[in-house]
Motif scaffolding. Sequence first.
Motif, PDB file in Angstrom:
ATOM      1  N   TYR A 176       7.614   4.441  12.724  1.00 40.78           N
ATOM      2  CA  TYR A 176       6.864   4.378  11.437  1.00 40.78           C
ATOM      3  C   TYR A 176       6.733   3.220  10.586  1.00 40.78           C
ATOM      4  N   ASP A 177       5.676   3.838   9.774  1.00 44.95           N
ATOM      5  CA  ASP A 177       5.252   1.950   8.646  1.00 44.95           C
ATOM      6  C   ASP A 177       5.229   0.955   9.756  1.00 44.95           C
ATOM      7  N   VAL A 178       5.814  -0.227   9.580  1.00 47.82           N
ATOM      8  CA  VAL A 178       5.223  -1.433   9.891  1.00 47.82           C
ATOM      9  C   VAL A 178       6.117  -1.386  11.284  1.00 47.82           C
TER      10      VAL A 178
ATOM     11  N   ARG B  60      10.686  -3.322  -0.131  1.00 45.47           N
ATOM     12  CA  ARG B  60       9.954  -2.899  -0.558  1.00 45.47           C
ATOM     13  C   ARG B  60      10.663  -2.728  -1.983  1.00 45.47           C
TER      14      ARG B  60
ATOM     15  N   ASP C 251      -0.519  -5.492  -2.605  1.00 44.08           N
ATOM     16  CA  ASP C 251      -0.189  -4.247  -2.326  1.00 44.08           C
ATOM     17  C   ASP C 251       0.325  -4.390  -3.687  1.00 44.08           C
TER      18      ASP C 251
ATOM     19  N   ASN D  75       0.605   6.013  -0.711  1.00 44.38           N
ATOM     20  CA  ASN D  75       1.377   6.429  -1.326  1.00 44.38           C
ATOM     21  C   ASN D  75       2.054   8.029  -0.878  1.00 44.38           C
TER      22      ASN D  75
ATOM     23  N   LYS E 206       3.679  -7.151   1.501  1.00 43.47           N
ATOM     24  CA  LYS E 206       4.284  -5.811   1.334  1.00 43.47           C
ATOM     25  C   LYS E 206       5.179  -6.349   0.549  1.00 43.47           C
TER      26      LYS E 206
ATOM     27  N   ASP F 179       5.812   0.744   0.121  1.00 45.64           N
ATOM     28  CA  ASP F 179       6.279   1.845   0.934  1.00 45.64           C
ATOM     29  C   ASP F 179       4.928   2.003   1.996  1.00 45.64           C
ATOM     30  N   ARG F 180       3.887   1.946   1.450  1.00 45.73           N
ATOM     31  CA  ARG F 180       2.771   1.972   1.312  1.00 45.73           C
ATOM     32  C   ARG F 180       1.294   1.024   1.588  1.00 45.73           C
TER      33      ARG F 180
ATOM     34  N   GLY G  71       1.868  -1.504   8.476  1.00 41.29           N
ATOM     35  CA  GLY G  71       1.486  -0.002   8.534  1.00 41.29           C
ATOM     36  C   GLY G  71       0.792   0.888   8.709  1.00 41.29           C
ATOM     37  N   TRP G  72      -0.723   0.246   8.185  1.00 40.59           N
ATOM     38  CA  TRP G  72      -1.926   0.969   7.874  1.00 40.59           C
ATOM     39  C   TRP G  72      -2.991   1.289   9.065  1.00 40.59           C
TER      40      TRP G  72
END
Length: 562
Positions: A122-124, A199, A443, A501, A541, A544-545, A550-551
């Motif tokens: 997940y994410d990164v 984060r 970010d 997010n 970053k 958390d988003r 991670g996008w």
Amino acid sequence: MKIAIAQLNPTIGDLEKNAQQILQAAQEAENQGVRLLLTPELSLCGYPPKDLLFNHSFIQKMNKKLEDLAARIPKNIAVLVGIATINPYASSSGEKPLFNSAACLENGEIKQIFSKRLLPTYDVFDEARYFEPGEESEFYKIQLSSEKDDYLSIGVTICEDLWNDELFWGKRQYLVNPMKDLTNLGVDFIVNLSASPYRVSKQKLREAMLSHSAKHYNIPIVYANQIGGNDDLIFDGNSVAFNREGTVICRAKSFETDLVILEFDPEKQDLLPTSIVSLPELEEAEIWSALVLGVKDYTNKCGFTKVILGLSGGIDSSLVAAIATEAVGKENVLGVLMPSPFSSEYSIIDAEKLVNNLGIKSEQLPIVEVMDSYEELLKPIFTGTSFGIAEENLQSRIRGTLLMAIANKFGYLLLSTGNKSEMAVGYCTLYGDMNGGLAVIADVPKTRVYSLCHWLNRNREIIPYNVLIKPPSAELKPDQLDQDSLPPYEILDDIIERFVNEHQSSTEIIQAGHDPIVVQQVVKLITRAEFKRKQAPPGLKITDRAFGTGWRMPIASRWLDQ
């Protein structure tokens, strides 16, 4: 028994330098009577190595370097080193070619290999792309004294292995729970080699989770985390240890390398209290430290010594200039002022005052004549059309070209200055203000930019006072303000936070009290700006988003949330 945590800052792929850091930490720890030394996850190659893991020679050299390191480690200490190891059954079983592992080095040998069981995707994180999960949780038996037949059993885990406590999260993330498995094996305490990206306020979450696990399973936990900036990711360190009651008994520094020593009492079967470094009191303080570290490491690890950025007299470029000054030194920062016919006198004054406050170098390149020449050249093609976005964006693209030319000529790293609010809705110019090698505050929402600048000015004026109070403007045409095109940033940032997010739908955001027309406008802008974000430089970053690794959104898409 003394245990040490080597909170290291590895450079991805620099096996020699990373090995030397581990060796130096081992030698220092051994001199202080340490029996077991922990290093972070994949400490030998740096985290995340990404597709370097597909390179056969890289893997071979890493494992050879591990053998060399084992032979050089002092004899009286055991060292856990993070490394990618080869899966010998990959070809015959159809499994992934590698394991994310921890190797225990002792007495000149690689004594035991432990493999990560829970692989985040997940994410990164994309570890299932490279690694096969370990089949079982294992422990290392370490002899306390060569004169006695006394041993401690140490459960070895790697990062995500400790992030599956269903009682803490309220649900299971994975089918297995290595923490539970190790306690069932009767280990004396658990160690964790981690590379957990930063984060905002993440350390509070980490410590709450680890404290809960230590208390619930009635077992001490020692957690070693990486620090440093690697591309868009920042690692904050904050390595920590908990006793059986779930109380913090040791914490390393934030955003700095560190070597901390703690002690396990075999009779009490618990860790003894030692030094606890305080966490930053304010989010602004930790964000500042994270961004400074991110710029510093990105600059150094990419081989740059100096940075350049455009100074508009606005708050975004002012904050980036302050971060850069702290990261690489005022003598290594060049700010370029490029006034246009639409630049106010106060913008130039504010930019010059910032330069004086920071003590950085500056140049001024008026672009009026350059803009005139562009307009003259384009006149035959633009005849019969009215002044619009294309003309507005010319000055931004001229500025971007000039900055790139200087950076190219003198080998500077160009820092772009756009914030998250702008990146979200596309309020930025492709091949203009988006030019650069690193997007420092991509970010950081606009409202957070203001709070950071106010925090920075807590003791003295760094960001000129007028920059903080004047209405934000890109100054692309006469009397232009950001709010001519966008909602007020307090509203915009809340919508972005909810949509990006928190993954809320437009309906949910409207139900939270936002104007339906504004919500639909913002969601439409976010969706349509994807092509710009895909061409942006990497952005550090801190949430958390982030719009980075991670996008993973499509560009050519007909979906629009209503």
